[in-house]
Design a protein around this motif. Structure first.
Motif, short mmCIF file in Angstrom:
data_model
loop_
_atom_site.label_atom_id
_atom_site.label_comp_id
_atom_site.label_asym_id
_atom_site.label_seq_id
_atom_site.Cartn_x
_atom_site.Cartn_y
_atom_site.Cartn_z
N GLU A 43 0.82 -1.22 0.00
CA GLU A 43 0.00 0.00 0.00
C GLU A 43 0.85 1.26 0.00
OE1 GLU A 43 -3.63 0.01 2.43
OE2 GLU A 43 -3.05 -2.02 3.07
N GLY A 44 2.14 1.09 0.13
CA GLY A 44 3.04 2.23 0.08
C GLY A 44 4.39 1.84 -0.49
N THR A 45 5.03 2.78 -1.16
CA THR A 45 6.39 2.57 -1.65
C THR A 45 7.19 3.85 -1.41
OG1 THR A 45 5.75 0.97 -3.35
CG2 THR A 45 7.85 2.09 -3.65
N PHE A 46 8.34 3.68 -0.78
CA PHE A 46 9.23 4.80 -0.51
C PHE A 46 10.47 4.67 -1.39
CE2 PHE A 46 6.42 4.72 3.00
CZ PHE A 46 6.38 6.01 3.53
N ILE A 47 10.77 5.72 -2.12
CA ILE A 47 11.83 5.68 -3.12
C ILE A 47 13.04 6.47 -2.63
CG2 ILE A 47 12.43 6.25 -5.51
CD1 ILE A 47 9.40 5.98 -6.14
N PHE A 48 14.17 5.78 -2.49
CA PHE A 48 15.42 6.42 -2.05
C PHE A 48 16.56 5.99 -2.98
CE2 PHE A 48 12.91 5.63 1.88
CZ PHE A 48 12.67 6.95 2.24
N ILE A 49 16.62 6.60 -4.14
CA ILE A 49 17.63 6.24 -5.13
C ILE A 49 18.51 7.45 -5.46
CG2 ILE A 49 16.32 4.33 -6.13
CD1 ILE A 49 15.45 6.27 -8.37
N GLY A 50 18.69 8.28 -4.47
CA GLY A 50 19.52 9.47 -4.67
C GLY A 50 18.68 10.66 -5.08
#
Length: 307
Positions: free
Chosen positions: A232-239
């Motif tokens: 239900e959620g996605t957190f994006i940490f790719i710079g």
């Protein structure tokens, strides 16, 4: 505006606030202009445990302390402004705001920071704010007792994955390689957390749902197999990307649009310096940003003495 500042700083993250502290404490008239809220990337960090001399705190508190320090020495700070024009050449630099105000300075320190990098896959824009986030501190509480995913394999991804276990029932870390780029302590902490699972050598291919995010489709790169994760959620940490679009043609940038500086934080334009996450460097931490800001302010002070 008729007054000309000694130092004008563009950006109020760790580098900009530190430069403001040093410049104003040196009795230089100093102005910080910031397009957003004061604090930059710091305010997106839930827990800061590696800032020397400070016991565990959060990014907002640290940023607010820096702001108070800068103002106590006489630094003026104007936030939530929109800059529409820069003039960085010549002995007097100018910055014009959207509301028509014009600020002048004998030297400028550029600390515009950066912004989260997007995946650019189908559904990402659709579900921003309704399942997709780039800030665990801001949005973690919305996913209490829900299953979520974290995209990335660097320090931010793994540290925030651990933070998100305070809310979510399960966190699946999806990373494109078979190894992490994070420091070993961050990897160890994530691996020992029972709420975190890892899907390696995989990349997101699509986000889908009905009004809010319900599914993340990933591809296992070695086999090409697609798999759906019910999250239900996605957190994006790719710079993130340097906020230097408005500086194209004004100072020298490298192929990643980072500002090119020397060891003294000097750009190719006399009287213009840069610091923090916008410059060409390898490591991006609060401590490295404050070091950059210190050097930039001292270099600007030296420049003003010599002109």
């Amino acid at each position: 505006m008729d007054d000309t500042f000694d130092v004008m700083i563009i950006g109020a993250g760790a580098a900009g606030l530190t430069a403001g502290i040093y410049a104003s404490r040196a009795r230089l008239s100093t102005l910080i202009l910031n397009e957003g809220a004061v604090g930059g990337q710091m305010v997106l960090t839930n827990e800061v445990a590696n800032y020397p001399g400070v016991e565990t705190t959060n990014g907002y508190v640290l940023a607010n302390t820096m702001k108070k320090q800068a103002k106590s020495f006489g630094c003026k700070i104007k936030s939530n402004v929109k800059i529409i024009r820069y003039k960085l050449d010549g002995n007097v630099k100018e910055v014009e705001l959207e509301d028509g105000r014009l600020f002048k300075a004998k030297s400028v320190i550029l600390t515009p920071g950066g912004r989260p990098r997007s995946l650019n896959v189908p559904g990402e824009d659709t579900f921003k704010g309704t399942g997709i986030s780039y800030c665990a501190t801001c949005d973690g509480d919305f996913f209490r007792d829900k299953e979520i995913a974290v995209i990335g394999g660097g320090n931010s991804a793994l540290e925030e994955a651990v933070t998100l276990t305070n809310y979510a029932s399960k966190v699946t870390v999806v990373h494109q390689f078979d190894h992490f780029q994070a420091f070993e302590h961050a990897v160890e902490e994530a691996r020992k957390n029972p709420k975190i699972e890892f899907v390696m050598e995989s990349e997101p291919r699509a986000f889908s749902g009905n009004g809010h995010l319900q599914k993340l489709t990933i591809e296992h790169l070695p086999t090409g197999e697609h798999k759906d994760l019910n999250v239900e959620g996605t957190f994006i940490f790719i710079g993130y990307l340097p906020n230097t679009d408005a500086l194209q043609g004004l100072v020298a940038l490298n192929e990643r649009n980072e500002i090119i500086v020397d060891k003294d934080m000097k750009t190719n334009v006399p009287g213009v310096f840069a610091a923090g996450d916008c410059i060409n460097k390898r490591y991006r931490q609060i401590t490295t940003a404050t070091a950059d800001g210190t050097i930039a302010a001292l270099s600007a002070s030296e420049y003003l003495r010599q002109t």
